[in-house]
Write an enzyme that holds these catalytic residues in place. Structure first.
Site, PDB file in Angstrom:
ATOM      1  CB  THR A 177      36.899  86.737  17.617  1.00  0.00           C
ATOM      2  OG1 THR A 177      37.878  87.453  18.379  1.00  0.00           O
ATOM      3  CG2 THR A 177      35.605  87.528  17.563  1.00  0.00           C
ATOM      4  CD  GLU A 200      37.174  95.137  28.576  1.00  0.00           C
ATOM      5  OE1 GLU A 200      37.281  95.339  27.352  1.00  0.00           O
ATOM      6  OE2 GLU A 200      37.383  94.014  29.099  1.00  0.00           O
ATOM      7  CG  ASN A 256      31.735  85.308  20.603  1.00  0.00           C
ATOM      8  OD1 ASN A 256      30.995  85.904  21.378  1.00  0.00           O
ATOM      9  ND2 ASN A 256      32.783  85.872  20.018  1.00  0.00           N
TER      10      ASN A 256
HETATM   11  P1  IDP Z   1      36.699  89.378  21.049  1.00  0.00           P
HETATM   12  O1  IDP Z   1      35.379  89.213  21.796  1.00  0.00           O
HETATM   13  O2  IDP Z   1      37.304  88.042  20.709  1.00  0.00           O
HETATM   14  O3  IDP Z   1      37.665  90.297  21.748  1.00  0.00           O
HETATM   15  P2  IDP Z   1      36.150  91.581  19.219  1.00  0.00           P
HETATM   16  O4  IDP Z   1      36.782  91.777  17.880  1.00  0.00           O
HETATM   17  O5  IDP Z   1      36.552  92.485  20.331  1.00  0.00           O
HETATM   18  O6  IDP Z   1      36.350  90.041  19.623  1.00  0.00           O
HETATM   19  O7  IDP Z   1      34.589  91.675  19.004  1.00  0.00           O
HETATM   20  C1  IDP Z   1      33.718  91.760  20.102  1.00  0.00           C
HETATM   21  C2  IDP Z   1      32.523  90.848  19.873  1.00  0.00           C
HETATM   22  O8  IDP Z   1      31.804  91.317  18.744  1.00  0.00           O
HETATM   23  C3  IDP Z   1      32.879  89.400  19.536  1.00  0.00           C
HETATM   24  O9  IDP Z   1      33.141  88.608  20.673  1.00  0.00           O
HETATM   25  C4  IDP Z   1      31.613  88.954  18.826  1.00  0.00           C
HETATM   26  O10 IDP Z   1      30.578  88.653  19.767  1.00  0.00           O
HETATM   27  C5  IDP Z   1      31.213  90.217  18.071  1.00  0.00           C
HETATM   28  N1  IDP Z   1      31.734  90.191  16.693  1.00  0.00           N
HETATM   29  C6  IDP Z   1      33.008  90.381  16.276  1.00  0.00           C
HETATM   30  N2  IDP Z   1      33.120  90.283  14.948  1.00  0.00           N
HETATM   31  C7  IDP Z   1      31.864  90.022  14.514  1.00  0.00           C
HETATM   32  C8  IDP Z   1      31.315  89.801  13.202  1.00  0.00           C
HETATM   33  O11 IDP Z   1      31.997  89.822  12.179  1.00  0.00           O
HETATM   34  N3  IDP Z   1      29.960  89.561  13.146  1.00  0.00           N
HETATM   35  C9  IDP Z   1      29.172  89.517  14.262  1.00  0.00           C
HETATM   36  N4  IDP Z   1      29.651  89.714  15.497  1.00  0.00           N
HETATM   37  C10 IDP Z   1      30.977  89.963  15.619  1.00  0.00           C
END
Ligand code: IDP
Ligand code: MG
Length: 159
Positions: free
Chosen positions: A102, A137, A123
């Site tokens: 992530t 989804e 990302n």
């Molecule tokens: P993932 O996309 O790898 O599954 P998730 O934990 O599901 O990760 O989080 C969804 C999205 O939320 C991440 O891809 C990222 O864009 C955003 N995100 C996650 N953690 C953070 C953070 O700590 N700060 C800012 N954005 C975050």
């Protein structure tokens, strides 16, 4: 022979992959699709779409309590995204490996986020984290359904 192929197809999984607005703006669409295509996975659904906050909130409903939730929703609605369904054996877990961790600071080089992203909040790409979330989804993003087809390369990818 028929039963053999039936069993192989029954093990096929689908995952939901989305190129986020930054990936589209940064012209990474072809590069990202190419990685899934060249791996041997099959494209079953594809569209360029701009979603509203209501829709983005539904997609990320599980994260609604997180401090970054509002910023995340703003990011996802900030421009068109490429929504896709990819199919293949183990595609959910393998898709997550292709995408990388992530936080791009922890994503290995060679992964999409490791190669093309710097900040966690930019990302580039989303991928379903489990077969069950993939099912939800895909239903949310493709209510119209997805393509029914089988690649002629199937026998060159699966034994
Ligand atoms: P993932 O996309 O790898 O599954 P998730 O934990 O599901 O990760 O989080 C969804 C999205 O939320 C991440 O891809 C990222 O864009 C955003 N995100 C996650 N953690 C953070 C953070 O700590 N700060 C800012 N954005 C975050
Ligand atoms: Mg997630």
């Amino acid at each position: 022979e028929f039963l053999y192929h039936f069993a192989a197809l029954a093990k096929m999984e689908q995952t939901f992959i989305m190129i986020k607005p930054d990936g589209v703006q940064r012209n990474l669409v072809g590069e990202i699709i190419g990685r899934f295509e060249k791996k041997g996975f099959t494209l079953k659904g594809l569209k360029l779409i701009t979603v509203d906050s209501d829709f983005a909130e539904r997609h990320y409903a599980d994260l609604s309590a997180k401090p970054f939730f509002n910023g995340l929703v703003e990011y996802i609605v900030s421009g068109p995204v490429v929504a896709m369904v990819w199919e293949g054996k183990n595609v959910v877990a393998t898709g997550r490996k292709i995408i990388g961790a992530t936080n791009p600071a922890e994503s290995a080089p060679g992964t999409i986020r490791g190669d093309y992203a710097v900040d966690i909040g930019r990302n580039v790409i989303h991928g379903s984290d489990a077969v069950e979330s993939a099912r939800k989804e895909i239903a949310l993003w493709f209510p119209e359904g997805i393509a029914e087809w089988r690649s002629s390369a199937h026998h060159w990818i699966y034994e």
